[in-house]
Write a protein that holds these residues in place. Structure first.
Motif, PDB file in Angstrom:
ATOM      1  N   TRP A 153      42.121   5.346   0.782  1.00 11.35           N
ATOM      2  CA  TRP A 153      42.188   5.673  -0.624  1.00 11.35           C
ATOM      3  C   TRP A 153      43.386   6.335  -1.065  1.00 11.35           C
ATOM      4  CZ3 TRP A 153      38.159   6.593   2.731  1.00 11.35           C
ATOM      5  CH2 TRP A 153      37.183   5.684   2.609  1.00 11.35           C
ATOM      6  N   GLY A 154      44.353   6.438  -0.525  1.00 16.70           N
ATOM      7  CA  GLY A 154      45.830   7.002  -0.605  1.00 16.70           C
ATOM      8  C   GLY A 154      45.939   8.264  -0.392  1.00 16.70           C
ATOM      9  N   ASN A 155      44.875   8.972   0.195  1.00 15.36           N
ATOM     10  CA  ASN A 155      44.715  10.682   0.307  1.00 15.36           C
ATOM     11  C   ASN A 155      45.670  10.858   1.811  1.00 15.36           C
ATOM     12  OD1 ASN A 155      43.098  11.425  -1.878  1.00 15.36           O
ATOM     13  ND2 ASN A 155      41.651  10.384  -0.710  1.00 15.36           N
ATOM     14  N   THR A 156      46.287  12.008   1.921  1.00 17.10           N
ATOM     15  CA  THR A 156      46.919  12.340   3.040  1.00 17.10           C
ATOM     16  C   THR A 156      45.820  13.425   3.406  1.00 17.10           C
ATOM     17  OG1 THR A 156      49.043  12.277   2.367  1.00 17.10           O
ATOM     18  CG2 THR A 156      48.885  13.489   3.961  1.00 17.10           C
ATOM     19  N   ARG A 157      45.468  13.115   4.931  1.00 18.09           N
ATOM     20  CA  ARG A 157      44.632  14.120   5.633  1.00 18.09           C
ATOM     21  C   ARG A 157      45.205  14.716   6.618  1.00 18.09           C
ATOM     22  NH1 ARG A 157      38.993  13.368   4.289  1.00 18.09           N
ATOM     23  NH2 ARG A 157      38.684  12.094   2.484  1.00 18.09           N
ATOM     24  N   ALA A 158      44.680  16.011   7.168  1.00 23.90           N
ATOM     25  CA  ALA A 158      45.183  16.872   8.218  1.00 23.90           C
ATOM     26  C   ALA A 158      43.995  17.240   8.844  1.00 23.90           C
ATOM     27  CB  ALA A 158      46.056  17.912   7.925  1.00 23.90           C
ATOM     28  N   GLY A 159      43.918  17.449  10.271  1.00 23.22           N
ATOM     29  CA  GLY A 159      42.809  17.930  11.106  1.00 23.22           C
ATOM     30  C   GLY A 159      43.282  19.150  12.032  1.00 23.22           C
ATOM     31  N   PHE A 160      42.382  20.064  11.942  1.00 19.84           N
ATOM     32  CA  PHE A 160      42.662  21.352  12.972  1.00 19.84           C
ATOM     33  C   PHE A 160      41.382  21.607  13.869  1.00 19.84           C
ATOM     34  CE2 PHE A 160      44.702  21.650   8.830  1.00 19.84           C
ATOM     35  CZ  PHE A 160      46.182  21.989   9.195  1.00 19.84           C
ATOM     36  N   THR A 161      41.445  22.142  14.726  1.00 16.24           N
ATOM     37  CA  THR A 161      40.487  22.820  15.524  1.00 16.24           C
ATOM     38  C   THR A 161      40.764  24.348  15.891  1.00 16.24           C
ATOM     39  OG1 THR A 161      41.283  22.071  17.770  1.00 16.24           O
ATOM     40  CG2 THR A 161      39.643  20.600  16.705  1.00 16.24           C
ATOM     41  N   ALA A 162      39.744  25.178  15.829  1.00 15.60           N
ATOM     42  CA  ALA A 162      40.240  26.581  16.251  1.00 15.60           C
ATOM     43  C   ALA A 162      39.057  27.228  16.923  1.00 15.60           C
ATOM     44  CB  ALA A 162      40.773  27.403  15.065  1.00 15.60           C
ATOM     45  N   GLU A 163      39.272  28.150  17.526  1.00 15.48           N
ATOM     46  CA  GLU A 163      38.094  28.892  18.207  1.00 15.48           C
ATOM     47  C   GLU A 163      38.435  30.637  18.187  1.00 15.48           C
ATOM     48  OE1 GLU A 163      37.514  27.637  22.292  1.00 15.48           O
ATOM     49  OE2 GLU A 163      36.450  25.628  21.510  1.00 15.48           O
ATOM     50  N   GLY A 164      37.620  31.327  18.250  1.00 15.03           N
ATOM     51  CA  GLY A 164      37.881  33.080  18.363  1.00 15.03           C
ATOM     52  C   GLY A 164      36.404  33.549  18.783  1.00 15.03           C
ATOM     53  N   LYS A 165      36.584  34.921  18.559  1.00 14.48           N
ATOM     54  CA  LYS A 165      35.005  35.478  19.004  1.00 14.48           C
ATOM     55  C   LYS A 165      35.186  36.999  18.228  1.00 14.48           C
ATOM     56  CE  LYS A 165      36.847  37.243  23.599  1.00 14.48           C
ATOM     57  NZ  LYS A 165      36.550  37.038  25.000  1.00 14.48           N
ATOM     58  N   VAL A 166      34.216  37.429  17.764  1.00 14.67           N
ATOM     59  CA  VAL A 166      34.108  38.726  17.029  1.00 14.67           C
ATOM     60  C   VAL A 166      32.981  39.276  17.795  1.00 14.67           C
ATOM     61  CG1 VAL A 166      35.060  37.850  15.167  1.00 14.67           C
ATOM     62  CG2 VAL A 166      32.605  37.872  15.128  1.00 14.67           C
ATOM     63  N   ASN A 167      32.701  40.793  17.628  1.00  9.98           N
ATOM     64  CA  ASN A 167      31.623  41.677  18.283  1.00  9.98           C
ATOM     65  C   ASN A 167      30.868  41.869  16.761  1.00  9.98           C
ATOM     66  OD1 ASN A 167      29.898  43.995  18.701  1.00  9.98           O
ATOM     67  ND2 ASN A 167      31.226  43.970  20.559  1.00  9.98           N
ATOM     68  N   ARG A 168      29.972  41.472  16.646  1.00  8.01           N
ATOM     69  CA  ARG A 168      29.013  41.773  15.371  1.00  8.01           C
ATOM     70  C   ARG A 168      28.848  43.156  14.965  1.00  8.01           C
ATOM     71  NH1 ARG A 168      23.353  42.520  16.036  1.00  8.01           N
ATOM     72  NH2 ARG A 168      22.639  42.386  18.201  1.00  8.01           N
ATOM     73  N   LYS A 169      28.823  43.913  16.060  1.00  9.89           N
ATOM     74  CA  LYS A 169      28.599  45.573  15.685  1.00  9.89           C
ATOM     75  C   LYS A 169      29.868  45.886  15.098  1.00  9.89           C
ATOM     76  CE  LYS A 169      25.275  46.687  19.357  1.00  9.89           C
ATOM     77  NZ  LYS A 169      24.932  47.652  20.466  1.00  9.89           N
ATOM     78  N   ASP A 170      30.963  45.411  15.110  1.00 10.16           N
ATOM     79  CA  ASP A 170      32.299  45.971  14.750  1.00 10.16           C
ATOM     80  C   ASP A 170      32.108  45.807  13.105  1.00 10.16           C
ATOM     81  OD1 ASP A 170      33.332  46.413  16.912  1.00 10.16           O
ATOM     82  OD2 ASP A 170      34.483  44.798  17.122  1.00 10.16           O
ATOM     83  N   PHE A 171      31.315  44.769  12.593  1.00 18.20           N
ATOM     84  CA  PHE A 171      31.015  44.559  11.179  1.00 18.20           C
ATOM     85  C   PHE A 171      29.629  45.131  10.847  1.00 18.20           C
ATOM     86  CE2 PHE A 171      33.784  41.268  12.868  1.00 18.20           C
ATOM     87  CZ  PHE A 171      35.070  41.287  11.897  1.00 18.20           C
ATOM     88  N   GLY A 172      29.120  46.115  11.506  1.00 18.74           N
ATOM     89  CA  GLY A 172      27.864  46.666  11.103  1.00 18.74           C
ATOM     90  C   GLY A 172      26.602  45.987  11.091  1.00 18.74           C
ATOM     91  N   MET A 173      26.720  44.738  12.107  1.00 19.49           N
ATOM     92  CA  MET A 173      25.231  44.064  12.185  1.00 19.49           C
ATOM     93  C   MET A 173      24.890  44.717  13.818  1.00 19.49           C
ATOM     94  SD  MET A 173      26.119  40.032  11.205  1.00 19.49           S
ATOM     95  CE  MET A 173      26.563  39.743   9.637  1.00 19.49           C
ATOM     96  N   VAL A 174      24.140  45.516  13.693  1.00 21.39           N
ATOM     97  CA  VAL A 174      23.602  46.197  14.800  1.00 21.39           C
ATOM     98  C   VAL A 174      21.902  45.905  14.994  1.00 21.39           C
ATOM     99  CG1 VAL A 174      25.431  48.136  14.371  1.00 21.39           C
ATOM    100  CG2 VAL A 174      22.876  48.364  13.394  1.00 21.39           C
ATOM    101  N   TRP A 175      21.313  45.328  14.425  1.00 29.04           N
ATOM    102  CA  TRP A 175      19.968  45.156  14.777  1.00 29.04           C
ATOM    103  C   TRP A 175      19.901  44.399  16.239  1.00 29.04           C
ATOM    104  CZ3 TRP A 175      17.093  40.902  16.367  1.00 29.04           C
ATOM    105  CH2 TRP A 175      15.598  41.063  16.448  1.00 29.04           C
ATOM    106  N   ASN A 176      18.676  44.726  16.807  1.00 27.36           N
ATOM    107  CA  ASN A 176      18.335  44.210  18.229  1.00 27.36           C
ATOM    108  C   ASN A 176      17.084  44.515  18.630  1.00 27.36           C
ATOM    109  OD1 ASN A 176      19.202  42.447  20.381  1.00 27.36           O
ATOM    110  ND2 ASN A 176      21.152  43.393  20.429  1.00 27.36           N
TER     111      ASN A 176
END
Length: 203
Positions: A153-176
């Motif tokens: 349809w004439g659109n210009t498209r671009a694709g990416f992949t990415a990965e990472g990780k976080v510790n949920r406790k660093d963001f105040g999510m401490v339930w367990n």
């Protein structure tokens, strides 16, 4: 003879300048908006020690400002609606939305804003600020740029992949909860995987 040489050199310089100018025009930084229908923002976290639970968000927006020919990125930002979280389990999703985790009433969005971008071999490394659960922390994403193409349809498209990780406790999510056999119900480390398709914005 000297004048002729001078005229040739002048014409050559003008021609070179025009070619250089054309190259500069072709290399442009443009905005590409995330195509929600062909992208996924996914996460995985350990469950009961022995397995991983996978989830994703269904509602988000984002854009990248880049020059795909030069391989340069000027900006990258995203906003995710926390209430759109899903793990394909209604009761678990309701728990994720309550104050033990995302607390979607108080914190309706997750935001990401890139601070730096660099090439790394065949891939790239992006460093940016992630704001989650009212806390802002710097995170690193590593990934690949999959190229640019034209759709039917004439659109210009671009694709990416990415990965990472976080510790949920660093963001105040401490339930367990502790398990009788040892370990915890939910892991602290959350793995992030992005498969993103973008459409070049119309000028």
């Amino acid at each position: 003879m000297t004048k002729s040489i001078g005229r040739v050199l002048t014409m050559w310089c003008l021609g070179a300048g025009m070619l250089l100018g054309a190259a500069v025009v072709q290399a442009e930084t443009a905005r590409y908006d995330v195509d929600l229908d062909h992208s996924i923002v996914e996460f995985k976290v350990a469950h009961m020690v022995v397995s991983k639970t996978t989830g994703h968000f269904k509602d988000y927006t984002g854009f990248i400002e880049m020059d795909p020919e030069a391989g340069t990125v000027k900006a990258l930002e995203a906003t995710i609606k926390t209430a759109s979280v899903t793990t394909n389990h209604e009761k678990r999703d309701a728990h994720l939305r309550n104050p033990d985790f995302f607390d979607v009433e108080k914190y309706p969005t997750i935001t990401y804003k890139m601070k730096s971008y660099k090439k790394a071999g065949d891939g790239y490394i992006a460093v940016g600020d992630l704001t989650l659960h009212g806390v802002t922390k710097e995170i690193t994403l590593e990934g690949t740029f999959n190229g640019v193409t034209k759709d039917p349809w004439g659109n210009t498209r671009a694709g990416f992949t990415a990965e990472g990780k976080v510790n949920r406790k660093d963001f105040g999510m401490v339930w367990n909860k502790a398990l009788d056999s040892g370990g915890l119900v939910v892991g602290d480390e959350v793995f992030i995987k992005l498969d993103i398709e973008c459409i070049k914005a119309k000028s």
